[in-house]
Scaffold this active site. Structure first.
Site, PDB file in Angstrom:
ATOM      1  N   ARG A   1       0.692  -1.185   0.060  1.00 55.16           N
ATOM      2  CA  ARG A   1       0.068   0.079   0.223  1.00 55.16           C
ATOM      3  C   ARG A   1       0.864   1.281  -0.170  1.00 55.16           C
ATOM      4  O   ARG A   1       0.558   2.303  -0.493  1.00 55.16           O
ATOM      5  CB  ARG A   1      -0.729  -0.076   1.215  1.00 55.16           C
ATOM      6  CG  ARG A   1      -2.128  -0.928   1.254  1.00 55.16           C
ATOM      7  CD  ARG A   1      -2.918  -0.810   2.371  1.00 55.16           C
ATOM      8  NE  ARG A   1      -4.250  -1.545   2.234  1.00 55.16           N
ATOM      9  CZ  ARG A   1      -5.276  -1.058   1.661  1.00 55.16           C
ATOM     10  NH1 ARG A   1      -5.331   0.079   1.298  1.00 55.16           N
ATOM     11  NH2 ARG A   1      -6.318  -2.047   1.461  1.00 55.16           N
TER      12      ARG A   1
ATOM     13  N   LYS B   1      12.878 -26.243   6.570  1.00 57.00           N
ATOM     14  CA  LYS B   1      14.305 -26.350   7.069  1.00 57.00           C
ATOM     15  C   LYS B   1      15.005 -27.725   6.630  1.00 57.00           C
ATOM     16  O   LYS B   1      14.372 -28.661   6.671  1.00 57.00           O
ATOM     17  CB  LYS B   1      13.729 -26.479   8.942  1.00 57.00           C
ATOM     18  CG  LYS B   1      13.114 -25.245   9.341  1.00 57.00           C
ATOM     19  CD  LYS B   1      12.827 -25.260  10.916  1.00 57.00           C
ATOM     20  CE  LYS B   1      11.888 -24.087  11.155  1.00 57.00           C
ATOM     21  NZ  LYS B   1      12.883 -22.957  11.703  1.00 57.00           N
TER      22      LYS B   1
ATOM     23  N   ASP C   1      -1.557 -21.289  16.229  1.00 58.19           N
ATOM     24  CA  ASP C   1      -0.313 -20.759  15.600  1.00 58.19           C
ATOM     25  C   ASP C   1       0.703 -21.510  15.145  1.00 58.19           C
ATOM     26  O   ASP C   1       1.509 -21.329  14.005  1.00 58.19           O
ATOM     27  CB  ASP C   1       0.208 -19.410  16.589  1.00 58.19           C
ATOM     28  CG  ASP C   1       1.235 -18.804  15.962  1.00 58.19           C
ATOM     29  OD1 ASP C   1       1.262 -18.562  14.929  1.00 58.19           O
ATOM     30  OD2 ASP C   1       2.385 -18.621  16.752  1.00 58.19           O
TER      31      ASP C   1
ATOM     32  N   HIS D   1       3.014 -26.413  12.035  1.00 60.35           N
ATOM     33  CA  HIS D   1       4.319 -26.623  12.471  1.00 60.35           C
ATOM     34  C   HIS D   1       4.444 -28.122  12.863  1.00 60.35           C
ATOM     35  O   HIS D   1       5.082 -29.181  12.329  1.00 60.35           O
ATOM     36  CB  HIS D   1       5.150 -25.577  12.841  1.00 60.35           C
ATOM     37  CG  HIS D   1       5.128 -24.388  12.253  1.00 60.35           C
ATOM     38  ND1 HIS D   1       5.091 -24.125  10.954  1.00 60.35           N
ATOM     39  CD2 HIS D   1       5.147 -22.999  12.817  1.00 60.35           C
ATOM     40  CE1 HIS D   1       5.173 -22.929  10.822  1.00 60.35           C
ATOM     41  NE2 HIS D   1       5.210 -22.218  12.158  1.00 60.35           N
TER      42      HIS D   1
ATOM     43  N   LYS E   1      15.481 -21.342  23.202  1.00 57.04           N
ATOM     44  CA  LYS E   1      14.894 -21.753  21.910  1.00 57.04           C
ATOM     45  C   LYS E   1      15.285 -23.053  21.518  1.00 57.04           C
ATOM     46  O   LYS E   1      16.571 -23.304  21.001  1.00 57.04           O
ATOM     47  CB  LYS E   1      15.644 -20.780  20.778  1.00 57.04           C
ATOM     48  CG  LYS E   1      15.224 -21.045  19.587  1.00 57.04           C
ATOM     49  CD  LYS E   1      14.259 -19.703  18.799  1.00 57.04           C
ATOM     50  CE  LYS E   1      13.870 -20.125  17.400  1.00 57.04           C
ATOM     51  NZ  LYS E   1      12.780 -19.759  17.046  1.00 57.04           N
TER      52      LYS E   1
HETATM   53  C1  BG6 Z   1       5.446 -18.674  13.111  1.00 55.61           C
HETATM   54  C2  BG6 Z   1       4.731 -18.385  14.317  1.00 55.61           C
HETATM   55  O1  BG6 Z   1       4.901 -19.341  12.177  1.00 55.61           O
HETATM   56  O2  BG6 Z   1       6.838 -19.400  13.555  1.00 55.61           O
HETATM   57  C3  BG6 Z   1       5.543 -17.472  15.209  1.00 55.61           C
HETATM   58  O3  BG6 Z   1       3.567 -17.551  13.884  1.00 55.61           O
HETATM   59  C4  BG6 Z   1       6.676 -18.281  15.690  1.00 55.61           C
HETATM   60  O4  BG6 Z   1       4.734 -17.427  16.615  1.00 55.61           O
HETATM   61  C5  BG6 Z   1       7.517 -18.974  14.453  1.00 55.61           C
HETATM   62  O5  BG6 Z   1       7.229 -17.375  16.565  1.00 55.61           O
HETATM   63  C6  BG6 Z   1       8.676 -20.065  15.037  1.00 55.61           C
HETATM   64  O6  BG6 Z   1       9.343 -20.352  13.725  1.00 55.61           O
HETATM   65  P1  BG6 Z   1      11.017 -20.597  14.081  1.00 55.61           P
HETATM   66  O7  BG6 Z   1      11.340 -20.530  12.597  1.00 55.61           O
HETATM   67  O8  BG6 Z   1      11.710 -19.426  14.555  1.00 55.61           O
HETATM   68  O9  BG6 Z   1      10.920 -21.746  14.764  1.00 55.61           O
END
Ligand code: BG6
Length: 483
Positions: free
Chosen positions: A42, A171, A224, A229, A332
């Protein structure tokens, strides 16, 4: 393919992931000759202003791989047009820029706009039989809304033109899992309920929801992360060997797994699922606020979910899959743990019958990419009674030190963008897969509503509510804590 259009080309996904991925593909000489890349959004800005922003975004991600030459090749492909993507009239000049060749359009915009955009694209001539569309998740927030959006997509594009992204499939380690399972003879005979005790899938994140809460509050961790995933990872672990790597062969096998997931009933929900929401705590040595504080008021959205999933088929009967994901966890860490059964009879004394002494395969996606297998070894020495110790062997690039150096760690979108440009949909989600996944997830969320299951608080920086440990402990198991 003549053109790649990035709708939402100035947004977060495009700047953080898509354009840096395109830069790396350019760097490695993998983009099709003559491909134009057109940002469409936009904001009223000139192509020069847009390209300057792209350069900043790419430079910040190039991380030691910056090349003036690669950038100038990418720059020469880039263009920008301010559009209202929901209006066919406004898309006409975009069609003129694309020209007569085939075009792949990536919708990196709010999914609430997908239906309107594809309708406008069709009217503007951007949904011709050679064209493709890439849809970022989440498509819908339940089966009904998914169908409403996808029906509009299906009015404009045939299924083979639609590429539903789940970036986890891009991945490297996820694809390596396919190679490991089906490129070796030694694992497949053990890959079933005779040898495997259970499977764990953890997707832990240290980040909080922060200013993404308006999106997140409508979805929560279940929609989400788990609907897409985590179920995709589960499918790749659990699917039968496909006859080849043809998109439909692979996806047929994945759909069969999703169809075999035992529905979570109202009676089960309390016992087999855990919802959590973070309250303030400490992550990476910093004090962080709770979800409700970020959001400004109370909410019942879960930022953590743990769930026991049973797959009702011959191969997996009696093998529970434990899935957990959450924000504001201590690390993480994304991993799949295949826990094998202990030996049926130990000649080394009782210790070797423990789960700790049983073989364990860890497929680590983050922070490192590695696949390892724990096997029992003799402890060197002259002990009278032979002592065993677990040894972790790396089965992938991570460790070893022999041969070529590991390749640069790629952004998952590099693989997926390239596949979409080449028309290979193996690593994309087919409509029936997404439908079945929504159907199962809708069952979970309905059970939560019916059973009034509210998120339990957990301190930021912990592995979720205690109930998540209880979920495992009740079955005599625990979550993997080894590195
Ligand atoms: C996204 C989600 O699809 O994947 C996010 O919407 C999440 O909430 C992210 O943080 C995580 O992706 P990755 O590749 O960092 O594990």
């Amino acid at each position: 393919m003549t053109a790649l259009v990035l709708f939402g080309g100035g947004g977060d996904l495009a700047m953080r992931m898509l354009l840096p991925s395109l830069y790396f593909l350019e760097h490695d000489g993998l983009l099709p000759d003559g491909l134009k890349i057109i940002g469409a959004a936009r904001s009223e800005e000139t192509p020069e202003e847009y390209i300057a922003k792209v350069r900043t975004a790419v430079e910040s991600k190039a991380d030691g791989h910056w090349s003036d030459d690669a950038w100038s090749r990418l720059e020469a492909r880039l263009d920008y047009l301010a559009v209202d993507a929901t209006s066919a009239e406004s898309l006409k000049p975009l069609k003129d820029k694309v020209g007569d060749g085939a075009c792949t359009s990536f919708l990196a915009v709010s999914p609430s706009l997908y239906a309107k955009i594809v309708t406008a694209m069709r009217a503007a001539g951007l949904a011709e039989p050679e064209d493709r569309v890439v849809l970022e998740k989440p498509v819908g927030r339940d089966l009904e809304s998914f169908r409403a959006i996808d029906d509009a997509v299906a009015d404009a594009f045939s299924e083979h033109q639609v590429f539903r992204i789940d970036h986890y499939l891009g991945k490297e380690t996820v694809q390596n899992l396919i190679a490991l399972r089906f490129g070796n003879v030694i694992f497949e005979p053990l890959w079933n309920n005779l040898s495997i005790d259970h499977v764990q899938i953890t997707v832990g994140e240290t980040v909080g929801v922060g200013d993404r809460w308006p999106y997140y509050d409508e979805y929560g961790a279940l929609r989400d992360m788990l609907q897409n995933h985590m179920l995709q990872l589960l499918c790749l672990v659990a699917m039968e060997p496909p006859s080849d790597l043809d998109p439909d062969s692979v996806r047929n096998e994945k759909v069969k797994v999703i169809r075999s997931l035992r529905p979570i009933t109202d009676e089960d929900a309390e016992r087999t699922t855990v919802r959590g929401q973070y309250v303030s705590g400490t992550v990476d040595g910093k004090r962080v606020p709770g979800y409700d504080e970020e959001r400004g008021s109370d909410s019942d959205t879960e930022t953590f979910v743990a769930i026991r999933v049973d797959i009702d088929n011959w191969r997996w009967a009696g093998v529970p899959f434990f899935l957990r994901t959450g924000k504001r966890l201590p690390e993480k860490r994304t991993e799949i743990v295949i826990q094998f059964k202990p030996v049926p009879h130990s000649i080394f004394g009782q210790d070797a019958r423990d789960e700790d002494a049983a073989n364990r395969m860890i497929i680590e996606l983050q922070p490192e990419e590695d696949i390892s297998l724990t096997v029992m070894n003799k402890k060197p020495g002259l002990d009278q009674r032979m002592q065993l110790q677990p040894i972790k062997m790396s089965l992938s690039w991570g460790v070893g030190g022999k041969g070529d150096a590991p390749p640069r760690r790629r952004i998952a979108y590099e693989r997926l963008l390239l596949d979409a440009l080449n028309g290979d949909s193996t690593l994309f989600v087919r409509r029936d897969e997404a439908e079945k996944a929504w159907e199962w997830v809708d069952g979970v969320s309905q059970a939560w509503v019916d059973g009034n299951v509210k998120p339990l608080p957990y301190r930021a920086g912990t592995w979720g509510p205690d109930a998540a440990d209880m979920l495992m402990a009740r079955t005599g198991r625990d979550w993997n804590t080894s590195d």
